[in-house]
Motif scaffolding. Sequence first.
Motif, PDB file in Angstrom:
ATOM      1  N   ILE A   2       0.851  -1.190   0.000  1.00 32.76           N
ATOM      2  CA  ILE A   2       0.000   0.000   0.000  1.00 32.76           C
ATOM      3  C   ILE A   2       0.884   1.235   0.000  1.00 32.76           C
ATOM      4  CG2 ILE A   2      -1.722   1.289   1.300  1.00 32.76           C
ATOM      5  CD1 ILE A   2      -2.705  -1.410   2.358  1.00 32.76           C
ATOM      6  N   ARG A   3       0.651   2.077  -0.976  1.00 31.88           N
ATOM      7  CA  ARG A   3       1.470   3.284  -1.068  1.00 31.88           C
ATOM      8  C   ARG A   3       0.761   4.445  -0.369  1.00 31.88           C
ATOM      9  NH1 ARG A   3       2.492   5.743  -6.897  1.00 31.88           N
ATOM     10  NH2 ARG A   3       0.343   6.377  -6.655  1.00 31.88           N
ATOM     11  N   LEU A   4       1.512   5.177   0.411  1.00 35.57           N
ATOM     12  CA  LEU A   4       0.949   6.366   1.056  1.00 35.57           C
ATOM     13  C   LEU A   4       0.681   7.428  -0.012  1.00 35.57           C
ATOM     14  CD1 LEU A   4       3.280   6.393   4.201  1.00 35.57           C
ATOM     15  CD2 LEU A   4       0.983   5.409   3.964  1.00 35.57           C
ATOM     16  N   ILE A   5      -0.095   8.416   0.372  1.00 36.72           N
ATOM     17  CA  ILE A   5      -0.577   9.421  -0.601  1.00 36.72           C
ATOM     18  C   ILE A   5       0.551   9.946  -1.501  1.00 36.72           C
ATOM     19  CG2 ILE A   5      -0.340  11.307   1.065  1.00 36.72           C
ATOM     20  CD1 ILE A   5      -2.879  12.519  -0.186  1.00 36.72           C
ATOM     21  N   ASP A   6       0.228  10.072  -2.786  1.00 38.16           N
ATOM     22  CA  ASP A   6       1.266  10.439  -3.755  1.00 38.16           C
ATOM     23  C   ASP A   6       1.034  11.758  -4.517  1.00 38.16           C
ATOM     24  OD1 ASP A   6       3.680   9.851  -5.286  1.00 38.16           O
ATOM     25  OD2 ASP A   6       2.333   9.455  -6.949  1.00 38.16           O
ATOM     26  N   PRO A   7      -0.171  12.008  -5.044  1.00 35.38           N
ATOM     27  CA  PRO A   7      -0.275  13.185  -5.933  1.00 35.38           C
ATOM     28  C   PRO A   7      -0.304  14.505  -5.177  1.00 35.38           C
ATOM     29  CG  PRO A   7      -2.385  12.098  -5.758  1.00 35.38           C
ATOM     30  CD  PRO A   7      -1.430  11.297  -4.946  1.00 35.38           C
ATOM     31  N   HIS A  64       5.187  19.603  -4.809  1.00 32.55           N
ATOM     32  CA  HIS A  64       4.870  19.181  -3.455  1.00 32.55           C
ATOM     33  C   HIS A  64       3.981  17.945  -3.489  1.00 32.55           C
ATOM     34  CE1 HIS A  64       3.774  20.712   0.834  1.00 32.55           C
ATOM     35  NE2 HIS A  64       4.630  19.720   0.830  1.00 32.55           N
ATOM     36  N   ARG A  65       4.566  16.819  -3.608  1.00 29.32           N
ATOM     37  CA  ARG A  65       3.818  15.559  -3.694  1.00 29.32           C
ATOM     38  C   ARG A  65       4.626  14.447  -3.051  1.00 29.32           C
ATOM     39  NH1 ARG A  65       5.007  12.819  -9.519  1.00 29.32           N
ATOM     40  NH2 ARG A  65       4.079  11.082  -8.405  1.00 29.32           N
ATOM     41  N   GLY A  66       4.015  13.264  -2.970  1.00 26.83           N
ATOM     42  CA  GLY A  66       4.699  12.082  -2.445  1.00 26.83           C
ATOM     43  C   GLY A  66       5.222  12.318  -1.038  1.00 26.83           C
ATOM     44  N   THR A  72      10.097   1.461   0.075  1.00 27.75           N
ATOM     45  CA  THR A  72       9.997   2.709  -0.690  1.00 27.75           C
ATOM     46  C   THR A  72       9.894   2.460  -2.189  1.00 27.75           C
ATOM     47  OG1 THR A  72      11.077   4.810  -1.174  1.00 27.75           O
ATOM     48  CG2 THR A  72      12.516   2.937  -0.808  1.00 27.75           C
ATOM     49  N   MET A  73       9.302   3.434  -2.848  1.00 27.66           N
ATOM     50  CA  MET A  73       9.348   3.413  -4.301  1.00 27.66           C
ATOM     51  C   MET A  73      10.712   3.955  -4.703  1.00 27.66           C
ATOM     52  SD  MET A  73       5.645   3.678  -5.628  1.00 27.66           S
ATOM     53  CE  MET A  73       6.137   3.890  -7.231  1.00 27.66           C
ATOM     54  N   VAL A  74      11.217   3.444  -5.825  1.00 25.72           N
ATOM     55  CA  VAL A  74      12.424   4.041  -6.397  1.00 25.72           C
ATOM     56  C   VAL A  74      11.998   4.612  -7.740  1.00 25.72           C
ATOM     57  CG1 VAL A  74      14.792   3.658  -7.157  1.00 25.72           C
ATOM     58  CG2 VAL A  74      13.878   2.371  -5.225  1.00 25.72           C
ATOM     59  N   GLU A  75      11.811   5.912  -7.772  1.00 24.64           N
ATOM     60  CA  GLU A  75      11.288   6.531  -8.992  1.00 24.64           C
ATOM     61  C   GLU A  75      11.947   7.882  -9.273  1.00 24.64           C
ATOM     62  OE1 GLU A  75       7.006   6.952  -8.489  1.00 24.64           O
ATOM     63  OE2 GLU A  75       7.215   7.348  -6.360  1.00 24.64           O
ATOM     64  N   ILE A  76      12.999   8.142  -8.504  1.00 26.23           N
ATOM     65  CA  ILE A  76      13.802   9.345  -8.706  1.00 26.23           C
ATOM     66  C   ILE A  76      15.230   8.838  -8.933  1.00 26.23           C
ATOM     67  CG2 ILE A  76      14.694  11.437  -7.533  1.00 26.23           C
ATOM     68  CD1 ILE A  76      11.706  11.589  -7.914  1.00 26.23           C
ATOM     69  N   ASN A 101       7.331   4.628 -14.167  1.00 27.49           N
ATOM     70  CA  ASN A 101       6.653   5.737 -14.870  1.00 27.49           C
ATOM     71  C   ASN A 101       7.368   7.034 -14.526  1.00 27.49           C
ATOM     72  OD1 ASN A 101       4.739   3.845 -15.624  1.00 27.49           O
ATOM     73  ND2 ASN A 101       3.341   4.372 -13.958  1.00 27.49           N
ATOM     74  N   ASP A 102       7.478   7.286 -13.224  1.00 27.70           N
ATOM     75  CA  ASP A 102       8.162   8.512 -12.811  1.00 27.70           C
ATOM     76  C   ASP A 102       9.660   8.427 -13.077  1.00 27.70           C
ATOM     77  OD1 ASP A 102       6.334  10.485 -11.916  1.00 27.70           O
ATOM     78  OD2 ASP A 102       5.802   9.172 -10.257  1.00 27.70           O
ATOM     79  N   LEU A 103      10.222   7.240 -12.929  1.00 30.56           N
ATOM     80  CA  LEU A 103      11.662   7.118 -13.157  1.00 30.56           C
ATOM     81  C   LEU A 103      12.003   7.432 -14.619  1.00 30.56           C
ATOM     82  CD1 LEU A 103      14.269   6.491 -11.639  1.00 30.56           C
ATOM     83  CD2 LEU A 103      14.036   4.104 -12.295  1.00 30.56           C
ATOM     84  N   SER A 152       7.910  14.797 -19.899  1.00 29.18           N
ATOM     85  CA  SER A 152       6.707  14.774 -19.060  1.00 29.18           C
ATOM     86  C   SER A 152       5.801  13.604 -19.439  1.00 29.18           C
ATOM     87  CB  SER A 152       5.953  16.087 -19.242  1.00 29.18           C
ATOM     88  OG  SER A 152       4.587  15.897 -19.031  1.00 29.18           O
ATOM     89  N   ARG A 153       5.310  12.912 -18.422  1.00 31.22           N
ATOM     90  CA  ARG A 153       4.397  11.787 -18.661  1.00 31.22           C
ATOM     91  C   ARG A 153       3.156  12.218 -19.403  1.00 31.22           C
ATOM     92  NH1 ARG A 153       3.909   8.852 -12.839  1.00 31.22           N
ATOM     93  NH2 ARG A 153       2.084   7.910 -13.795  1.00 31.22           N
ATOM     94  N   ASP A 154       2.683  13.416 -19.087  1.00 30.96           N
ATOM     95  CA  ASP A 154       1.411  13.843 -19.659  1.00 30.96           C
ATOM     96  C   ASP A 154       1.550  14.620 -20.953  1.00 30.96           C
ATOM     97  OD1 ASP A 154      -0.400  12.835 -17.648  1.00 30.96           O
ATOM     98  OD2 ASP A 154       0.690  14.175 -16.308  1.00 30.96           O
TER      99      ASP A 154
HETATM  100 MG    MG Z   1       5.125   7.461  -9.385  1.00 27.70          MG
END
Ligand code: MG
Length: 892
Positions: A625-630, A673-675, A751-755, A777-779, A787-789
């Motif tokens: 379960i991932r804690l709040i991200d966006p 300011h996220r994650g 932890t996520m590794v995305e940086i 995705n973020d990595l 940019s992803r979007d």
């Molecule tokens: Mg991500």
Amino acid sequence: MAKKYVYFFGNGVAEGGAEMKDILGGKGANLAEMVKIGISVPPGFTISAEICDYYYKHSKTYPPELKAEVEENMRRLEKATGKKFGDAKNPLLVSVRSGAAVSMPGMMDTILNLGLNDETVLGLAKLTSNERFAYDSYRRFIQMFGDVALGIDHNKFEKEIEAVKAKRGIKLDTEMNVSELKELVERYKNLYKKEGKEFPQDPNKQLWIAIDAVFGSWMNKRAIEYRRINKIPEGSMLGTAVSVVSMVFGNMGDDSGTGVAFTRDPSTGEKRRYGEFLRNAQGEDVVAGIRTPEDLEGLKKVSKEAYDELYRIFDILEKHYKDMQDVEFTVEHGKLYMLQTRSAKRTARAAVKVAVDMVKEKLIDKKTAIMRVTPDQVDQLLHPMFDTNEKKKAIAEKRMITTGLAASPGAATGKVVFDADKAATLGKKEPVILVRPETSAEDVAGMAGAEGILTARGGRTSHAAVVARGMGKCAVVGAESINVDDEHKLFTVNGVTVKEGDWLSIDGTTGEVFLGQIKTIKPEGLEGDLATLLKWADQVRRLGVRTNANTPTDARVAREFGAEGIGLCRTERMFFANDRIPAVRQMIFSNTREQREKALDKIMPMQKEDFKAIFREMNGKPVTIRLIDPPLHEFLPQDEETLKQLAKDMGLSYEEILDRAAALKEFNPMLGHRGCRLEITYPEIPTMQVKAIIQAAIELIKEEKINVIPEIMVPLVGHVNELKFLKEIITKTADELIKQSGVKLTYLVGTMVEIPRAAVTADQIGKEAQFFSFGTNDLTQTTFGYSRDDSGKFLNDYLEKGIIPVDPFKTLDKDGVGELVRIGTKKGKKVNPHLEVGICGEHGGDPDSIKIVDEIGIDYVSCSPYRVPIARLAAAQSTIELKEKRSKKNKK
Ligand code: MG
Ligand code: PEP
């Protein structure tokens, strides 16, 4: 010894075989192989594909020794057939055929009846006592040679045929008599003159022009396009081989004919012979579709012996090649000749059935069966598809209006709706397609109600793409040429206007968008043979397969598809439900910690129930379960009315609410300011979430005796201190609750590794984490800086210009992002041998990426529920391939 370029086959002699496809091409290699196993094929020889390579590297010339080698083999062929090339009395005629290592059906050239001229045609007539046949063959040859070898437009030949037929008022080519065929030959010769070309009477000249033409066809537009579409890299093959094969004639009368056949049904995979047969005809008649062929039973009436022999050969071929075959054959005066055999193209359904059946028949082992089915074929079986004929019709009617990125597979037809709420309600009554400039979290219910989603913007990991894949719903995103006019409820694209309520059909497997309806075919689902095949895959694969699931329904679907746990539960997705979004917004607009905690207290019991339901579904399997991200602004209302209501509920003025909303705006929220950054600023948010997770687990253990091991995951960590800070809060909160409850509960913190920094400093972070999950995705976004979007705007251009070979949001970029995954895994496992490593970006469901991370040695992949079966197969294929690769390396 001089290098050998020409390989003979026939009359029991075969200088090549099936294993020589690279140089003999599929056709040449299999003709030789058939000779080896005693099957009757017309004798011939194959010029190596190495010559094709040479031809293009030496300004379209041949090595000097080739001529003599071809001549020598021509003499052997004459001996084998008892005929003579260019002989007026007993002429040898040949076909000159193309064939590369990978079959490229119909893309390159073939010339039949070569060797005919004004003299040999007389010999052929006499020999066969069939003047009509001889002249029909002659005019066919002149036509084919002119069209294929000399580039005379084939319509011009057709015009001559029409002129001859019109004179006598006949309709069919077969109705032309000898004198008309002779007239046609003369007309064709005149046509050559008019075109400034010469029809060579010398068979040797004919032969070399034909060989040139076939080698030349390797680089024709069609063939290049075919290789591009089928992802066959230029340079991966030497080129085409050229097979010169003695002619046998299916058009020698009623005891002759020609056909194509499959050893099993190519559309269902059933074990029944399947094919088409044309009496008194040559192969090109079958392909041209001028006459309607009969089924194979037609052959029985022509020659029972040939029919029995064909069926006997089917068995021999399947046993020998251990795969379903697709053959071409000709019967000349009752004698059967095989002209070609190759592994048959088949539908997804047939691929799975044939693979499983052949294991049961002990023809192949399970590993071979696993390698016989592509992950794409599994995908096709799990989603609705357009009816092939209807789609062809739509293309012919020019109803395809644009294309976008094929973001989530499947096909859908429905009425256009521009509003997510409307899609949610209307979708219950009739099929709708939701069309949006892009989607956001607020649109999720509408997406769920729609049959398919079309967006004008966004890439493969944009919101619309990720959510649609998670739902198993078809989506085409980033269709940049459409202009959505929300206000007038219409969109325009390439001069076409589509209004709300108009029918639209979209294909998320190809990215195509069509006007109007197209019939779809229901998916087969995960049953029967596919379930069996995937069970075998599970026995083979090393990688674990988990799922990305945010709801109990997602979790159930994924488990039914074989997921072994949840690798990513995006908790914030639960915040958007109607009963909780007001409390979430209150929390965001709170001024003090107390206010915020009050709002969070309202959310906590709801999150707890969500987690309980998910844990229950997963029944003891791991759940990450991932804690709040966006960033918080994603939860804000956009419309004035809701904002005013919120102000009222919170006892604030409308202006105050607007001010606070403005304060939350960021220029680059994806890097803002996220994650974990948000969680460090507002620790009460992760505290609430941890309480909900741990309390849910405690209650389930107590009340339902379900064993739960929650894995709590911190997103977007780039510095070890971020993780340290939050880990302390997590463990303190969790341990207190566990102590109070008196139950035995273990949980993990990871932890996520995305940086990129997290990957590079994984030896520091690994000491603080019990697991890593690569958020690729973020990595990818943070490594490339795309940019992803918004990268949809230039990625297609990049791909077309060859700047990058593949979309890195679809297939993991091995050299860059993949290298970070490798470094992160290695460094992390080195300091913490128990560290569990997974990947939960969209790449976790992509077969090519699965191979990359399998080789790196991570422990599991996690992907959206509908990709779980694909990942199971792809992981098994990867294990098999890696084993082979490593054992080859060891042998060296
Ligand atoms: Mg991500
Ligand atoms: C990722 O970044 O790869 C990931 C899985 O997280 P998200 O897509 O939610 O940012």
